[in-house]
Design a protein around this motif. Structure first.
Motif, PDB file in Angstrom:
ATOM      1  N   ALA A 166       0.832  -1.206   0.000  1.00  0.00           N
ATOM      2  CA  ALA A 166       0.000   0.000   0.000  1.00  0.00           C
ATOM      3  C   ALA A 166       0.865   1.254   0.000  1.00  0.00           C
ATOM      4  O   ALA A 166       0.580   2.227  -0.722  1.00  0.00           O
ATOM      5  CB  ALA A 166      -0.931  -0.007   1.210  1.00  0.00           C
ATOM      6  N   ASN A 167       1.947   1.259   0.781  1.00  0.00           N
ATOM      7  CA  ASN A 167       2.842   2.420   0.802  1.00  0.00           C
ATOM      8  C   ASN A 167       3.515   2.623  -0.550  1.00  0.00           C
ATOM      9  O   ASN A 167       3.726   3.766  -0.994  1.00  0.00           O
ATOM     10  CB  ASN A 167       3.899   2.246   1.887  1.00  0.00           C
ATOM     11  N   ILE A 170       0.931   4.222  -2.856  1.00  0.00           N
ATOM     12  CA  ILE A 170       0.724   5.628  -2.485  1.00  0.00           C
ATOM     13  C   ILE A 170       1.889   6.489  -2.956  1.00  0.00           C
ATOM     14  O   ILE A 170       1.707   7.602  -3.465  1.00  0.00           O
ATOM     15  CB  ILE A 170       0.524   5.749  -0.959  1.00  0.00           C
ATOM     16  N   ASP A 171       3.120   5.974  -2.829  1.00  0.00           N
ATOM     17  CA  ASP A 171       4.284   6.730  -3.281  1.00  0.00           C
ATOM     18  C   ASP A 171       4.294   6.909  -4.790  1.00  0.00           C
ATOM     19  O   ASP A 171       4.737   7.946  -5.301  1.00  0.00           O
ATOM     20  CB  ASP A 171       5.572   6.040  -2.824  1.00  0.00           C
ATOM     21  N   LYS A 173       1.485   6.704  -7.042  1.00  0.00           N
ATOM     22  CA  LYS A 173       0.353   7.454  -7.596  1.00  0.00           C
ATOM     23  C   LYS A 173       0.066   8.753  -6.851  1.00  0.00           C
ATOM     24  O   LYS A 173      -0.440   9.705  -7.446  1.00  0.00           O
ATOM     25  CB  LYS A 173      -0.917   6.579  -7.584  1.00  0.00           C
ATOM     26  N   GLY A 174       0.363   8.772  -5.591  1.00  0.00           N
ATOM     27  CA  GLY A 174       0.020   9.947  -4.805  1.00  0.00           C
ATOM     28  C   GLY A 174      -1.317   9.767  -4.102  1.00  0.00           C
ATOM     29  O   GLY A 174      -2.221   9.094  -4.594  1.00  0.00           O
ATOM     30  N   LEU A 175      -1.443  10.393  -2.925  1.00  0.00           N
ATOM     31  CA  LEU A 175      -2.647  10.216  -2.109  1.00  0.00           C
ATOM     32  C   LEU A 175      -3.857  10.866  -2.754  1.00  0.00           C
ATOM     33  O   LEU A 175      -4.967  10.321  -2.718  1.00  0.00           O
ATOM     34  CB  LEU A 175      -2.400  10.805  -0.712  1.00  0.00           C
ATOM     35  N   ASP A 176      -3.678  12.022  -3.386  1.00  0.00           N
ATOM     36  CA  ASP A 176      -4.817  12.712  -4.003  1.00  0.00           C
ATOM     37  C   ASP A 176      -5.400  11.909  -5.153  1.00  0.00           C
ATOM     38  O   ASP A 176      -6.622  11.819  -5.321  1.00  0.00           O
ATOM     39  CB  ASP A 176      -4.386  14.097  -4.496  1.00  0.00           C
ATOM     40  N   LEU A 178      -5.293   8.647  -5.539  1.00  0.00           N
ATOM     41  CA  LEU A 178      -5.987   7.477  -5.002  1.00  0.00           C
ATOM     42  C   LEU A 178      -7.352   7.852  -4.435  1.00  0.00           C
ATOM     43  O   LEU A 178      -8.331   7.122  -4.615  1.00  0.00           O
ATOM     44  CB  LEU A 178      -5.134   6.821  -3.913  1.00  0.00           C
ATOM     45  N   GLN A 179      -7.433   8.975  -3.735  1.00  0.00           N
ATOM     46  CA  GLN A 179      -8.725   9.414  -3.209  1.00  0.00           C
ATOM     47  C   GLN A 179      -9.704   9.728  -4.329  1.00  0.00           C
ATOM     48  O   GLN A 179     -10.896   9.443  -4.222  1.00  0.00           O
ATOM     49  CB  GLN A 179      -8.528  10.645  -2.313  1.00  0.00           C
TER      50      GLN A 179
END
Length: 414
Positions: A166-167, A170-171, A173-176, A178-179
């Motif tokens: 998961a980390n 996130i690294d 694609k970026g958190l924004d 994914l949201q």
């Protein structure tokens, strides 16, 4: 002659001021003065569901008793009934009434309770069965148990692998991003899960999605006063509603109310309820005063909250919000309501403007309801152009649409 006394009500009291009534599960107390009572309250005073939690401990020379007003050991009668205790002041001869809550006091045996609690919390039913097989099972059962244990993946190791993966995502694609993907996935969930109750074996189009499932006779009776006010709107008031936007569907039906009194009253109630649905779709966070200015009855407001909102905990209080999945459900209910108001035909273009959803999304929801896409005929007399409004009708049998699968064209080799 016996002295008379008067009753004095102390009014509403906080949970900390309530009187406490004890009920011992293993018998009655002969001498209550020898018991030392202590009450503990929850330290989380911000959460409205935890700040009222209380634990009462009664200690004697032989045993200790514990009671609580939450969890499995709490009495259900506290949420079903209100209890009061009368205290007589012998000097003024006035009986003061105080609100009270009940506690079921259970004995706590030292040593035994801790062992049983550890067993209940750490050992599952499957682990208990495995322990019995290991102690008393046959050779075949023991071999199967050992094989299953060898093939079992360590949960901690699996959790570490999942967290690492998961980390990494996130690294990359970026958190924004994914949201945003999560929001789009939630918005494009299967529409069939949010359609109103239907009758697939209905013989008439009106019975496929019954109007009683959307507005019951009790709801119609509660909406009579608000519906009569909406039916009495003047032409100028309707023009103001049209100019305000996002109520075009309501204005369209209010301008063409039937002449029959019963049908006119029913259409006005449906138009008022539709205006509430459209207003609900335009808000993200819903307050408890929603619809009060328009004269919405309490029974209808509770129905709207229960059907189209979800409860969230924010800033120390519970709030009602319209999630993406609930907005799909709200749009499908608007579609069915408009079908009954418009002789089983609905204008999808007006609805997508009122709901602020894309036209493709409204068409997708209409297809999930089994509606037939209709191309309107004729011209718009005012503009002199073809009417480009898309419409849908409920025609039996319902249409079953196949999901669209995009196929990419292959590039030609030169």
């Amino acid at each position: 002659m016996a002295a008379s006394c008067s009753v004095v009500c102390c009014g509403e009291e906080n949970d900390s001021d309530k009187a406490v009534i004890f009920r011992f599960s293993n018998g009655s107390v002969q001498n209550a003065e020898k018991l030392d009572f202590t009450m503990y309250k929850s330290a989380d005073e911000i959460n409205p569901r935890k700040k009222t939690r209380r634990i009462v401990v009664a200690e004697s020379q032989r045993l200790s008793y514990v009671g609580q007003n939450f969890g499995t050991g709490a009495l259900k009668c506290n949420s079903l009934c209100n209890y009061y205790v009368g205290v007589l002041n012998k000097q003024t001869m006035q009986m003061e009434l105080h609100s009270a809550q009940l506690f079921n006091m259970q004995p706590v045996i030292p040593g035994e309770s801790s062992v049983t609690a550890d067993k209940d919390t750490t050992q599952t039913y499957k682990e208990k069965v495995d322990a019995l097989i290991e102690a008393f099972g046959t050779n075949k059962q023991k071999k199967a148990l050992n094989s299953r244990r060898l093939n079992k993946v360590d949960s901690n190791m699996l959790q570490q692998v999942v967290t690492k993966a998961a980390n990494t995502v996130i690294d990359e694609k970026g958190l924004d991003a994914l949201q945003q993907e999560i929001a789009e996935t939630e918005a494009h969930t299967d529409c069939a899960l949010h359609i109103p109750p239907s009758n697939a074996d209905a013989e008439t189009p009106e019975d496929v999605y019954p109007l009683d499932e959307i507005l019951s006779p009790v709801d119609f009776k509660a909406l009579e006063e608000a519906g009569s006010k909406m039916a009495a709107l003047t032409t100028e008031e309707l023009q103001k509603m049209r100019e305000s936007g996002r109520v075009l569907c309501v204005v369209k039906h209010l301008e063409n109310l039937p002449s029959d009194d019963e049908a006119r009253k029913k259409m006005a109630c449906c138009a008022y309820y539709l205006s509430l649905l459209l207003k609900l779709s335009q808000q993200r966070s819903i307050s408890r005063k929603f619809g009060m200015e328009e004269g919405c009855p309490r029974i209808v407001q509770n129905k709207l909250f229960r059907t189209f909102t979800v409860e969230t905990f924010k800033n120390g209080r519970v709030q009602n919000m319209v999630s993406a999945s609930k907005s799909v459900k709200l749009a499908s209910y608007c579609l069915v309501l408009l079908l009954h108001m418009g002789d089983m035909t609905v204008d999808l273009t007006l609805l997508h403007r009122d709901l602020a959803l894309s036209e493709g999304r409204i068409i997708e929801i209409a297809k999930s309801l089994g509606l037939t896409m209709v191309k309107p005929r004729g011209k718009n007399l005012k503009a002199g152009l073809h009417d480009e409004h898309k419409q849908a009708s409920l025609i039996l049998p319902l249409v079953k649409y196949q999901p669209f699968m995009e196929r990419r064209k292959r590039k030609k080799m030169h």
